[in-house]
Design a protein around this motif. Structure first.
Motif, PDB file in Angstrom:
ATOM      1  N   THR A 263       0.826  -0.807  -0.359  1.00  0.00           N
ATOM      2  CA  THR A 263       0.056  -0.288  -0.041  1.00  0.00           C
ATOM      3  C   THR A 263       0.907   0.993   0.484  1.00  0.00           C
ATOM      4  O   THR A 263       1.943   1.225   0.565  1.00  0.00           O
ATOM      5  CB  THR A 263      -0.941   0.384   1.001  1.00  0.00           C
ATOM      6  N   ARG A 264       0.551   2.011  -0.560  1.00  0.00           N
ATOM      7  CA  ARG A 264       1.672   3.672  -0.777  1.00  0.00           C
ATOM      8  C   ARG A 264       0.384   4.561   0.375  1.00  0.00           C
ATOM      9  O   ARG A 264      -0.303   4.558   0.404  1.00  0.00           O
ATOM     10  CB  ARG A 264       1.352   3.785  -1.906  1.00  0.00           C
ATOM     11  N   VAL A 265       1.006   5.076   0.892  1.00  0.00           N
ATOM     12  CA  VAL A 265       1.077   6.349   1.967  1.00  0.00           C
ATOM     13  C   VAL A 265       1.412   7.223   1.736  1.00  0.00           C
ATOM     14  O   VAL A 265       2.808   7.192   2.190  1.00  0.00           O
ATOM     15  CB  VAL A 265       1.080   4.985   3.747  1.00  0.00           C
ATOM     16  N   CYS A 266       0.895   7.821   1.845  1.00  0.00           N
ATOM     17  CA  CYS A 266       1.387   9.256   1.624  1.00  0.00           C
ATOM     18  C   CYS A 266       0.652   9.949   2.930  1.00  0.00           C
ATOM     19  O   CYS A 266      -0.624   9.812   3.411  1.00  0.00           O
ATOM     20  CB  CYS A 266       0.907   9.856   0.834  1.00  0.00           C
ATOM     21  N   PHE A 267       1.175  11.196   3.146  1.00  0.00           N
ATOM     22  CA  PHE A 267       0.079  11.948   5.039  1.00  0.00           C
ATOM     23  C   PHE A 267       1.247  12.950   4.735  1.00  0.00           C
ATOM     24  O   PHE A 267       1.888  13.524   4.292  1.00  0.00           O
ATOM     25  CB  PHE A 267       0.565  10.687   6.099  1.00  0.00           C
TER      26      PHE A 267
ATOM     27  N   PHE B 210      -2.494  13.617   9.101  1.00  0.00           N
ATOM     28  CA  PHE B 210      -3.030  12.839   8.176  1.00  0.00           C
ATOM     29  C   PHE B 210      -3.333  12.362   6.540  1.00  0.00           C
ATOM     30  O   PHE B 210      -2.129  12.933   5.940  1.00  0.00           O
ATOM     31  CB  PHE B 210      -3.860  15.139   7.913  1.00  0.00           C
ATOM     32  N   GLN B 211      -3.518  11.062   6.761  1.00  0.00           N
ATOM     33  CA  GLN B 211      -3.082  10.425   5.614  1.00  0.00           C
ATOM     34  C   GLN B 211      -4.215  11.000   4.567  1.00  0.00           C
ATOM     35  O   GLN B 211      -5.261  11.087   4.386  1.00  0.00           O
ATOM     36  CB  GLN B 211      -4.129   9.168   5.901  1.00  0.00           C
ATOM     37  N   LEU B 212      -3.354  11.153   3.086  1.00  0.00           N
ATOM     38  CA  LEU B 212      -4.226  11.744   2.109  1.00  0.00           C
ATOM     39  C   LEU B 212      -3.968  10.486   0.593  1.00  0.00           C
ATOM     40  O   LEU B 212      -3.668   9.367   1.380  1.00  0.00           O
ATOM     41  CB  LEU B 212      -2.773  12.641   1.608  1.00  0.00           C
ATOM     42  N   THR B 213      -5.754  10.535   0.197  1.00  0.00           N
ATOM     43  CA  THR B 213      -6.151   9.801  -0.256  1.00  0.00           C
ATOM     44  C   THR B 213      -5.379   9.646  -1.619  1.00  0.00           C
ATOM     45  O   THR B 213      -5.405  11.184  -2.096  1.00  0.00           O
ATOM     46  CB  THR B 213      -7.527  10.278  -0.637  1.00  0.00           C
ATOM     47  N   GLU B 214      -5.011   8.481  -2.134  1.00  0.00           N
ATOM     48  CA  GLU B 214      -4.679   8.452  -3.584  1.00  0.00           C
ATOM     49  C   GLU B 214      -5.874   8.871  -4.300  1.00  0.00           C
ATOM     50  O   GLU B 214      -6.479   7.812  -4.837  1.00  0.00           O
ATOM     51  CB  GLU B 214      -3.655   7.443  -3.413  1.00  0.00           C
ATOM     52  N   VAL B 215      -5.014   9.576  -5.524  1.00  0.00           N
ATOM     53  CA  VAL B 215      -6.055  10.137  -6.756  1.00  0.00           C
ATOM     54  C   VAL B 215      -5.852   9.412  -7.948  1.00  0.00           C
ATOM     55  O   VAL B 215      -6.274   9.451  -8.881  1.00  0.00           O
ATOM     56  CB  VAL B 215      -6.767  11.339  -7.029  1.00  0.00           C
ATOM     57  N   PHE B 216      -4.577   9.341  -8.514  1.00  0.00           N
ATOM     58  CA  PHE B 216      -3.743   8.825  -9.299  1.00  0.00           C
ATOM     59  C   PHE B 216      -2.151   7.981  -8.973  1.00  0.00           C
ATOM     60  O   PHE B 216      -1.479   8.635  -8.336  1.00  0.00           O
ATOM     61  CB  PHE B 216      -3.500  10.088 -10.432  1.00  0.00           C
ATOM     62  N   HIS B 217      -2.422   7.664 -10.143  1.00  0.00           N
ATOM     63  CA  HIS B 217      -0.925   6.401  -9.775  1.00  0.00           C
ATOM     64  C   HIS B 217      -0.645   6.052 -11.883  1.00  0.00           C
ATOM     65  O   HIS B 217      -1.172   4.884 -11.745  1.00  0.00           O
ATOM     66  CB  HIS B 217      -0.933   5.333  -8.773  1.00  0.00           C
TER      67      HIS B 217
ATOM     68  N   GLY C 118       4.902  12.782   3.808  1.00  0.00           N
ATOM     69  CA  GLY C 118       6.207  11.840   4.050  1.00  0.00           C
ATOM     70  C   GLY C 118       5.111  10.737   2.926  1.00  0.00           C
ATOM     71  O   GLY C 118       3.950  10.621   2.839  1.00  0.00           O
ATOM     72  N   TYR C 119       5.816   9.229   2.504  1.00  0.00           N
ATOM     73  CA  TYR C 119       4.916   8.656   1.760  1.00  0.00           C
ATOM     74  C   TYR C 119       6.150   7.838   1.891  1.00  0.00           C
ATOM     75  O   TYR C 119       7.600   7.676   2.022  1.00  0.00           O
ATOM     76  CB  TYR C 119       5.506   9.130   0.523  1.00  0.00           C
ATOM     77  N   PHE C 120       5.285   6.374   2.647  1.00  0.00           N
ATOM     78  CA  PHE C 120       6.062   4.963   2.344  1.00  0.00           C
ATOM     79  C   PHE C 120       5.326   3.903   1.967  1.00  0.00           C
ATOM     80  O   PHE C 120       4.220   4.884   1.637  1.00  0.00           O
ATOM     81  CB  PHE C 120       6.532   4.699   3.807  1.00  0.00           C
ATOM     82  N   GLU C 121       5.849   2.503   1.762  1.00  0.00           N
ATOM     83  CA  GLU C 121       4.986   1.763   1.209  1.00  0.00           C
ATOM     84  C   GLU C 121       5.342   0.013   1.900  1.00  0.00           C
ATOM     85  O   GLU C 121       6.296   0.812   2.593  1.00  0.00           O
ATOM     86  CB  GLU C 121       5.525   1.361  -0.800  1.00  0.00           C
ATOM     87  N   THR C 122       4.234  -0.486   2.240  1.00  0.00           N
ATOM     88  CA  THR C 122       4.322  -1.113   3.462  1.00  0.00           C
ATOM     89  C   THR C 122       2.789  -2.315   2.628  1.00  0.00           C
ATOM     90  O   THR C 122       1.822  -2.305   2.422  1.00  0.00           O
ATOM     91  CB  THR C 122       3.657  -0.818   4.787  1.00  0.00           C
ATOM     92  N   PRO C 123       3.248  -3.417   3.471  1.00  0.00           N
ATOM     93  CA  PRO C 123       1.987  -4.167   3.320  1.00  0.00           C
ATOM     94  C   PRO C 123       0.485  -3.757   3.941  1.00  0.00           C
ATOM     95  O   PRO C 123      -0.173  -3.695   3.768  1.00  0.00           O
ATOM     96  CB  PRO C 123       2.811  -5.618   3.270  1.00  0.00           C
ATOM     97  N   SER C 124       1.402  -3.423   4.601  1.00  0.00           N
ATOM     98  CA  SER C 124      -0.331  -3.117   5.974  1.00  0.00           C
ATOM     99  C   SER C 124       0.001  -1.479   6.972  1.00  0.00           C
ATOM    100  O   SER C 124       0.714  -1.744   7.840  1.00  0.00           O
ATOM    101  CB  SER C 124      -0.782  -4.086   6.931  1.00  0.00           C
TER     102      SER C 124
END
Length: 112
Positions: free
Chosen positions: A4-8, A98-105, A55-61
């Motif tokens: 999961t890509r997480v941006c905050f 505050f987690q941001l919602t991904e709208v494009f990849h 901030g941005y990171f990728e994680t399984p969960s």
């Protein structure tokens, strides 16, 4: 396993930006290892001159990554030191963001 890509977003107090930047130039080695071990992959922070931090990171969960860090001693020390840098923080920095919602990849829209 998929990630999961997480941006905050967080807000660093403008007067503390130089010190915040200095502390992140070389984080504690045990903190870096704990992040890696608990699934905070490809982790980056971006800081605007007014203190807006993305901030941005990728994680399984996300939940497992946060729980894994919460179980480490180094995270408790790090979060205690970092909490003073943020405006309107609801909890520790690693859970109060505050987690941001991904709208494009791009890769999701390219033909396979």
């Amino acid at each position: 396993m998929d990630s999961t890509r997480v941006c905050f977003q967080l807000q660093v107090k403008p007067e503390l930006i130089p010190e915040y930047t200095r502390r992140h130039a070389a984080i504690w080695p045990d903190m870096a290892q704990a992040l890696k071990d608990t699934g905070w992959n490809n982790y980056s922070l971006f800081l605007r001159p007014d203190g807006l931090l993305i901030g941005y990171f990728e994680t399984p969960s996300l939940e497992a990554a946060q729980a894994g860090m919460a179980a480490t001693e180094v995270n408790a020390r790090w979060q205690a030191e970092m909490s003073e840098f943020f405006v309107d923080l609801d909890g520790a920095p690693d859970t109060g963001f505050f987690q941001l919602t991904e709208v494009f990849h791009l890769e999701d829209q390219l033909p396979r």
